[in-house]
Design a protein around this motif. Structure first.
Motif, PDB file in Angstrom:
ATOM      1  N   PRO A 120       0.820  -1.114  -0.033  1.00 48.09           N
ATOM      2  CA  PRO A 120       0.115  -0.069   0.141  1.00 48.09           C
ATOM      3  C   PRO A 120       0.825   1.264   0.004  1.00 48.09           C
ATOM      4  O   PRO A 120       2.007   1.475   0.791  1.00 48.09           O
ATOM      5  CB  PRO A 120      -0.847  -0.119   1.131  1.00 48.09           C
ATOM      6  CG  PRO A 120      -0.208  -1.246   2.014  1.00 48.09           C
ATOM      7  CD  PRO A 120       0.703  -2.073   1.241  1.00 48.09           C
ATOM      8  N   GLU A 136       1.145   5.571   0.368  1.00 47.21           N
ATOM      9  CA  GLU A 136       0.846   6.615   1.263  1.00 47.21           C
ATOM     10  C   GLU A 136      -0.707   7.031   1.104  1.00 47.21           C
ATOM     11  O   GLU A 136      -1.377   7.372   2.109  1.00 47.21           O
ATOM     12  CB  GLU A 136       1.730   7.783   1.151  1.00 47.21           C
ATOM     13  CG  GLU A 136       3.163   7.734   1.762  1.00 47.21           C
ATOM     14  CD  GLU A 136       3.169   6.902   3.236  1.00 47.21           C
ATOM     15  OE1 GLU A 136       2.398   7.474   4.024  1.00 47.21           O
ATOM     16  OE2 GLU A 136       3.973   5.906   3.450  1.00 47.21           O
ATOM     17  N   GLU A 158      -3.087   5.188   0.004  1.00 47.22           N
ATOM     18  CA  GLU A 158      -3.991   4.105   0.532  1.00 47.22           C
ATOM     19  C   GLU A 158      -4.008   4.187   2.218  1.00 47.22           C
ATOM     20  O   GLU A 158      -4.997   4.129   3.018  1.00 47.22           O
ATOM     21  CB  GLU A 158      -3.659   2.766   0.104  1.00 47.22           C
ATOM     22  CG  GLU A 158      -4.056   2.539  -1.378  1.00 47.22           C
ATOM     23  CD  GLU A 158      -3.034   3.086  -2.099  1.00 47.22           C
ATOM     24  OE1 GLU A 158      -1.829   3.616  -1.857  1.00 47.22           O
ATOM     25  OE2 GLU A 158      -3.118   3.101  -3.626  1.00 47.22           O
ATOM     26  N   ARG A 159      -2.889   4.433   2.683  1.00 45.82           N
ATOM     27  CA  ARG A 159      -2.690   4.413   4.255  1.00 45.82           C
ATOM     28  C   ARG A 159      -3.572   5.637   4.717  1.00 45.82           C
ATOM     29  O   ARG A 159      -4.420   5.569   5.744  1.00 45.82           O
ATOM     30  CB  ARG A 159      -1.383   4.579   4.666  1.00 45.82           C
ATOM     31  CG  ARG A 159      -0.506   3.361   4.404  1.00 45.82           C
ATOM     32  CD  ARG A 159       0.965   3.345   4.834  1.00 45.82           C
ATOM     33  NE  ARG A 159       1.521   2.333   4.649  1.00 45.82           N
ATOM     34  CZ  ARG A 159       2.392   2.138   3.532  1.00 45.82           C
ATOM     35  NH1 ARG A 159       2.552   3.244   2.824  1.00 45.82           N
ATOM     36  NH2 ARG A 159       3.201   0.930   3.342  1.00 45.82           N
ATOM     37  N   VAL A 171      -7.250   4.804   4.662  1.00 41.12           N
ATOM     38  CA  VAL A 171      -7.730   4.310   5.854  1.00 41.12           C
ATOM     39  C   VAL A 171      -7.922   4.898   7.139  1.00 41.12           C
ATOM     40  O   VAL A 171      -8.740   4.581   7.817  1.00 41.12           O
ATOM     41  CB  VAL A 171      -6.822   2.674   5.692  1.00 41.12           C
ATOM     42  CG1 VAL A 171      -7.082   2.077   7.123  1.00 41.12           C
ATOM     43  CG2 VAL A 171      -7.132   1.864   4.487  1.00 41.12           C
ATOM     44  N   THR A 203     -13.558   3.835   1.529  1.00 41.55           N
ATOM     45  CA  THR A 203     -12.183   4.061   0.898  1.00 41.55           C
ATOM     46  C   THR A 203     -12.353   3.748  -0.585  1.00 41.55           C
ATOM     47  O   THR A 203     -11.366   4.267  -1.576  1.00 41.55           O
ATOM     48  CB  THR A 203     -10.944   3.533   1.564  1.00 41.55           C
ATOM     49  OG1 THR A 203     -11.126   2.123   1.370  1.00 41.55           O
ATOM     50  CG2 THR A 203     -10.776   4.122   2.994  1.00 41.55           C
ATOM     51  N   GLN A 210      -6.282  -4.678   0.173  1.00 38.95           N
ATOM     52  CA  GLN A 210      -5.593  -3.482   0.492  1.00 38.95           C
ATOM     53  C   GLN A 210      -5.954  -2.819   1.748  1.00 38.95           C
ATOM     54  O   GLN A 210      -4.936  -2.560   2.475  1.00 38.95           O
ATOM     55  CB  GLN A 210      -5.874  -2.319  -0.652  1.00 38.95           C
ATOM     56  CG  GLN A 210      -5.150  -2.718  -2.043  1.00 38.95           C
ATOM     57  CD  GLN A 210      -5.916  -1.743  -2.867  1.00 38.95           C
ATOM     58  OE1 GLN A 210      -7.022  -1.312  -2.958  1.00 38.95           O
ATOM     59  NE2 GLN A 210      -4.823  -0.953  -3.627  1.00 38.95           N
ATOM     60  N   VAL A 211      -7.054  -2.659   2.128  1.00 38.16           N
ATOM     61  CA  VAL A 211      -7.410  -2.298   3.680  1.00 38.16           C
ATOM     62  C   VAL A 211      -6.839  -3.410   4.756  1.00 38.16           C
ATOM     63  O   VAL A 211      -6.276  -2.894   5.555  1.00 38.16           O
ATOM     64  CB  VAL A 211      -8.969  -2.377   3.791  1.00 38.16           C
ATOM     65  CG1 VAL A 211      -9.522  -2.090   5.173  1.00 38.16           C
ATOM     66  CG2 VAL A 211      -9.373  -1.258   2.733  1.00 38.16           C
ATOM     67  N   VAL A 268      -3.276  -2.720   5.068  1.00 39.82           N
ATOM     68  CA  VAL A 268      -2.903  -1.266   5.732  1.00 39.82           C
ATOM     69  C   VAL A 268      -3.270  -1.439   7.477  1.00 39.82           C
ATOM     70  O   VAL A 268      -2.653  -1.169   8.188  1.00 39.82           O
ATOM     71  CB  VAL A 268      -3.749  -0.311   5.445  1.00 39.82           C
ATOM     72  CG1 VAL A 268      -3.745   1.124   6.156  1.00 39.82           C
ATOM     73  CG2 VAL A 268      -3.348   0.094   3.843  1.00 39.82           C
ATOM     74  N   GLU A 293      -0.435  -3.404   9.221  1.00 41.14           N
ATOM     75  CA  GLU A 293       0.592  -2.576   9.499  1.00 41.14           C
ATOM     76  C   GLU A 293      -0.037  -1.571  10.745  1.00 41.14           C
ATOM     77  O   GLU A 293       0.872  -1.602  11.595  1.00 41.14           O
ATOM     78  CB  GLU A 293       0.898  -1.649   8.422  1.00 41.14           C
ATOM     79  CG  GLU A 293       1.284  -2.141   7.090  1.00 41.14           C
ATOM     80  CD  GLU A 293       1.593  -1.396   5.621  1.00 41.14           C
ATOM     81  OE1 GLU A 293       1.250  -0.373   5.814  1.00 41.14           O
ATOM     82  OE2 GLU A 293       2.245  -1.844   4.777  1.00 41.14           O
ATOM     83  N   LEU A 294      -1.001  -1.030  10.451  1.00 39.16           N
ATOM     84  CA  LEU A 294      -1.356  -0.362  11.722  1.00 39.16           C
ATOM     85  C   LEU A 294      -1.567  -1.017  13.138  1.00 39.16           C
ATOM     86  O   LEU A 294      -1.141  -0.623  14.308  1.00 39.16           O
ATOM     87  CB  LEU A 294      -2.803   0.440  11.707  1.00 39.16           C
ATOM     88  CG  LEU A 294      -2.663   1.587  10.332  1.00 39.16           C
ATOM     89  CD1 LEU A 294      -4.311   1.705  10.191  1.00 39.16           C
ATOM     90  CD2 LEU A 294      -2.041   2.581  10.674  1.00 39.16           C
TER      91      LEU A 294
END
Length: 82
Positions: free
Chosen positions: A21, A23, A25-26, A29, A47, A53-54, A57, A60-61
């Motif tokens: 993803p 920036e 896309e991030r 979200v 989004t 993709q979601v 992200v 990652e979060l």
């Protein structure tokens, strides 16, 4: 573990076929998240990103400790994060 007949197992999205993803896309979200728990499906609708993709992200979060996971597949930002 047995699954009742007629209940398909949920398959995880195939993340290997997607580029990482970006920036944008991030940011999309993060914009959809807040202190109130929201359904992942709602983030996908808001989004316009794919479920994979979601998921990437959110992973990652989650690993960064920036979101909380709640019952029913809902997520929210950790208090004080933005």
């Amino acid at each position: 573990v047995r699954t009742p007949r007629g209940t398909p197992l949920a398959e995880a999205p195939d993340l290997s076929a997607l580029p990482p993803p970006g920036e944008n896309e991030r940011a999309d979200v993060l914009e959809a998240l807040g202190p109130t728990p929201v359904a992942v499906d709602e983030i996908i609708r808001h989004t316009g990103l794919s479920a994979a993709q979601v998921s990437m992200v959110l992973l990652e979060l989650d690993l960064a400790g920036k979101i909380e996971r709640h019952a029913g597949g809902n997520v929210s930002l950790v208090f004080g994060e933005a």
